[in-house]
Design an enzyme around this catalytic site. Sequence first.
Site, PDB file in Angstrom:
ATOM      1  N   GLY A 149      45.835  69.544  69.646  1.00 32.40           N
ATOM      2  CA  GLY A 149      45.745  69.682  68.095  1.00 32.40           C
ATOM      3  C   GLY A 149      46.385  71.067  67.698  1.00 32.40           C
ATOM      4  O   GLY A 149      45.835  71.853  67.143  1.00 32.40           O
ATOM      5  N   ALA A 150      47.676  70.948  68.107  1.00 30.01           N
ATOM      6  CA  ALA A 150      48.342  72.196  67.755  1.00 30.01           C
ATOM      7  C   ALA A 150      49.080  72.137  66.352  1.00 30.01           C
ATOM      8  O   ALA A 150      49.888  72.906  66.314  1.00 30.01           O
ATOM      9  CB  ALA A 150      49.597  72.027  68.903  1.00 30.01           C
ATOM     10  N   ASN A 151      49.109  71.233  65.686  1.00 30.86           N
ATOM     11  CA  ASN A 151      49.742  71.222  64.615  1.00 30.86           C
ATOM     12  C   ASN A 151      48.971  71.982  63.345  1.00 30.86           C
ATOM     13  O   ASN A 151      49.642  72.383  62.419  1.00 30.86           O
ATOM     14  CB  ASN A 151      49.684  69.797  63.780  1.00 30.86           C
ATOM     15  CG  ASN A 151      48.441  69.041  63.377  1.00 30.86           C
ATOM     16  OD1 ASN A 151      47.897  68.990  64.543  1.00 30.86           O
ATOM     17  ND2 ASN A 151      48.181  69.061  62.495  1.00 30.86           N
ATOM     18  N   SER A 152      47.945  72.404  63.729  1.00 32.50           N
ATOM     19  CA  SER A 152      47.175  73.323  62.836  1.00 32.50           C
ATOM     20  C   SER A 152      46.190  74.360  63.466  1.00 32.50           C
ATOM     21  O   SER A 152      46.033  74.150  64.474  1.00 32.50           O
ATOM     22  CB  SER A 152      46.622  72.503  61.545  1.00 32.50           C
ATOM     23  OG  SER A 152      45.557  71.836  62.117  1.00 32.50           O
ATOM     24  N   GLY A 153      45.755  75.401  62.568  1.00 28.79           N
ATOM     25  CA  GLY A 153      44.558  76.148  63.163  1.00 28.79           C
ATOM     26  C   GLY A 153      44.761  76.637  64.245  1.00 28.79           C
ATOM     27  O   GLY A 153      45.891  77.293  64.503  1.00 28.79           O
ATOM     28  N   TYR A 155      27.665  67.617  66.560  1.00 30.43           N
ATOM     29  CA  TYR A 155      28.696  68.658  66.829  1.00 30.43           C
ATOM     30  C   TYR A 155      28.210  69.627  67.876  1.00 30.43           C
ATOM     31  O   TYR A 155      29.066  70.045  68.772  1.00 30.43           O
ATOM     32  CB  TYR A 155      28.912  69.340  65.553  1.00 30.43           C
ATOM     33  CG  TYR A 155      30.121  70.375  65.991  1.00 30.43           C
ATOM     34  CD1 TYR A 155      31.441  69.841  66.043  1.00 30.43           C
ATOM     35  CD2 TYR A 155      29.665  71.824  65.708  1.00 30.43           C
ATOM     36  CE1 TYR A 155      32.580  71.003  66.288  1.00 30.43           C
ATOM     37  CE2 TYR A 155      30.865  72.833  66.006  1.00 30.43           C
ATOM     38  CZ  TYR A 155      32.171  72.241  66.295  1.00 30.43           C
ATOM     39  OH  TYR A 155      32.997  73.347  66.457  1.00 30.43           O
TER      40      TYR A 155
END
Length: 312
Positions: free
Chosen positions: A21-25, A175
């Site tokens: 999940g490295a494209n954002s945040g 969650y």
Amino acid sequence: MAFWTTRDIADQTGRTFLVTGANSGLGYLTSLEVARRGAHVLMTARNQTKGIQAIQRIRSLVPDAKVELRLLDLADLAAVKSFAQQIIDDGTPVDVLVNNAGVMMPPRSLTRQGFEMQFGVNHLAHFALTALLIERLQKGNDPRVVTLSSDLHKRGRIHYEDLDGAKKYGRISFYAQSKFANTLFGLELDRRLRAVGNPVRSLLAHPGYAATNLQLSGPTGFLNVFMRIGNRFIAQSAEMGVLNQLYAATEPGVESGQFIGPDGRNEMKGYPTLVQPIGAAQDIADAGRLWRLSEELTNVRPDLGTLSEQVG
């Protein structure tokens, strides 16, 4: 540890980080900061365009950054297995695996294999990825697995009787289940690694309440409005939230099994410190049950080695 910031990150030259999940945040910020310190970063993303844009942003800030994009769809276990096999086949070293990617409070949906999306992506995919890469990791330079949890793990439990939410689904409760599973897994991985003398360290981290697009991309309706208000008026910045996983991934003195979170009130904001998981997350019997279930559901069984193999 007091007031630890990115300025305290040691030189990471020669180490390879794999960040999901490295494209954002938080995943993007993790990749950026370790790249600043000389690390080679494998940045995973599901969307190629967004992944390329993230690479370009980092290179605009760190022109000599050693970053590369690897596509990975965590909602498909077949894709996770194929991805891991490619890492193994091409001989890519992995010193630090940052299990960062996550899905937060969407309407009920299922992964490709039919698992509830939050449990499937947040836990099962990272369980499988870690298991498949553990032999590669144990050959690494100061090898670590950093699994991102949440303070909401304290509200979670594993819904063994309704794992996919078909009977009763709540966005927040499921969650919390996924983050509780992350915590059970991270602590059980530590126990199993220590038992055989495996050099890989398993650490947990949570960002407190950090303003990222995670809160906005999943929730809909009133929950989305609530999250937007919270991000603006209550949350700390993503740059502060990411410090906890960066500390776990880079600080020389951390120990396997530690949980890093914010030092502020209710662990919502602040600088990295040691925090305690809820007691239920330290239940060895429940952790073992989840581990066996995860092996069954993913059809992946981690080979952590034996004590004689590690010593020899």
